[in-house]
Design an enzyme around this catalytic site. Structure first.
Site, PDB file in Angstrom:
ATOM      1  N   HIS A  71       9.184  -7.971   7.522  1.00 50.08           N
ATOM      2  CA  HIS A  71       9.085  -6.748   8.315  1.00 50.08           C
ATOM      3  C   HIS A  71      10.322  -5.897   8.035  1.00 50.08           C
ATOM      4  CE1 HIS A  71       7.821  -4.249  11.661  1.00 50.08           C
ATOM      5  NE2 HIS A  71       9.068  -4.241  12.066  1.00 50.08           N
ATOM      6  N   ILE A  96      -3.593  -6.571  11.042  1.00 41.37           N
ATOM      7  CA  ILE A  96      -3.116  -7.552  12.013  1.00 41.37           C
ATOM      8  C   ILE A  96      -4.010  -8.782  11.921  1.00 41.37           C
ATOM      9  CG2 ILE A  96      -2.904  -8.016  14.490  1.00 41.37           C
ATOM     10  CD1 ILE A  96      -2.091  -5.069  14.807  1.00 41.37           C
TER      11      ILE A  96
HETATM   12  C1  GAR Z   1       7.547  -3.590   2.791  1.00 41.82           C
HETATM   13  O1  GAR Z   1       8.584  -2.718   3.130  1.00 41.82           O
HETATM   14  C2  GAR Z   1       7.242  -4.528   3.935  1.00 41.82           C
HETATM   15  O2  GAR Z   1       8.392  -4.917   4.645  1.00 41.82           O
HETATM   16  C3  GAR Z   1       6.334  -3.687   4.777  1.00 41.82           C
HETATM   17  O3  GAR Z   1       5.523  -3.001   3.863  1.00 41.82           O
HETATM   18  C4  GAR Z   1       6.218  -2.834   2.642  1.00 41.82           C
HETATM   19  C5  GAR Z   1       5.381  -3.402   1.551  1.00 41.82           C
HETATM   20  O4  GAR Z   1       5.956  -3.126   0.302  1.00 41.82           O
HETATM   21  N1  GAR Z   1       5.574  -4.476   5.690  1.00 41.82           N
HETATM   22  C6  GAR Z   1       5.234  -4.080   6.897  1.00 41.82           C
HETATM   23  O5  GAR Z   1       5.513  -2.991   7.350  1.00 41.82           O
HETATM   24  C7  GAR Z   1       4.433  -5.096   7.693  1.00 41.82           C
HETATM   25  N2  GAR Z   1       4.179  -4.608   8.988  1.00 41.82           N
HETATM   26  P1  GAR Z   1       5.469  -3.892  -0.975  1.00 41.82           P
HETATM   27  O6  GAR Z   1       3.940  -3.760  -1.015  1.00 41.82           O
HETATM   28  O7  GAR Z   1       6.107  -3.181  -2.116  1.00 41.82           O
HETATM   29  O8  GAR Z   1       5.902  -5.323  -0.861  1.00 41.82           O
END
Ligand code: GAR
Length: 212
Positions: free
Chosen positions: A120, A103
């Site tokens: 998100h 955060i």
């Molecule tokens: C994604 O699904 C993103 O939306 C989420 O983490 C994942 C990261 O994937 N973000 C959150 O939950 C933020 N609170 P990535 O590393 O493959 O982009």
């Protein structure tokens, strides 16, 4: 209508990506940079985790990377101040949170108003926070999806830029729903950044207008 609080700049932008894990959203954005769809360059990929796969992927693509261990800093503001310093030193226009699982402090948000974006994996304002795909299944919603938004001090509450929806299926698991949502993330996040540097995002009140 509310007066415009912000209009994104039309320019060749300088981007800093913050990630903590796999980095697939970062890669989707970098792909769009490489094809010229996004008029920008990724000046730094930063992680709070030295072993984040996304950081290794950035190195493999020849991008500048940096990781800092939060444990080496006295508190969260001190950590974020270091990130602010790095961003300012590189004259960064836009900070992209791409699976950055920390955060950010209010001081960080204030340092870059309307210059930090996040994705998100839910249709905000439903399901802010963590484990949102499982929570969407457990709640029984028929639709979920993903949201790009400007980052404000209140977590997952900044102005919404783009959203995409996907159905929640009866036999979905957390992983199957997350995978269906991720396909849409890889579309709307690059599109968000493309619109940003086309100078087409205008904020009025809470709302973001997409200019022609
Ligand atoms: C994604 O699904 C993103 O939306 C989420 O983490 C994942 C990261 O994937 N973000 C959150 O939950 C933020 N609170 P990535 O590393 O493959 O982009």
């Amino acid at each position: 209508m509310d007066e415009a609080l912000f209009r994104s700049p039309r320019k060749h932008g300088r981007i800093m990506v913050l990630l903590s894990g796999r980095g697939s959203n970062f890669l989707a954005i970098h792909d769009a940079v490489r094809t010229g769809a996004i008029d920008a360059e990724i000046a730094l990929v930063f992680s709070n985790k030295a072993d984040a796969p996304g950081l290794a992927a950035a190195q493999a693509r020849g991008l500048e990377t940096m990781s800092l261990d939060p444990k080496l800093f006295p508190d969260k503001p001190a950590y974020d101040n270091e990130i602010i310093r790095e961003a300012r030193a590189r004259e960064i226009d836009l900070i992209i949170l791409a699976g950055y699982m920390k955060i950010v402090t209010p001081g960080f948000c204030d340092a870059f108003p309307y210059r930090i974006v996040n994705i998100h994996p839910a249709l905000l304002p439903a399901f802010p926070g963590l484990h949102v795909q499982q929570r969407a299944i457990d709640w029984g919603v028929r639709w979920s999806g993903c949201t790009t938004h400007f980052v404000a001090a209140e977590v997952d509450a900044g102005s919404i830029i783009l959203q995409a929806s996907v159905p929640v299926l009866q036999d979905d698991t957390e992983d199957s729903l997350a995978a269906r949502i991720l396909i849409e993330e890889h579309k709307i996040y690059p599109e968000t950044v493309r619109l940003y540097f086309q100078g087409r995002l205008e904020v009025r009140g809470r709302r973001v207008f997409i200019l022609e």
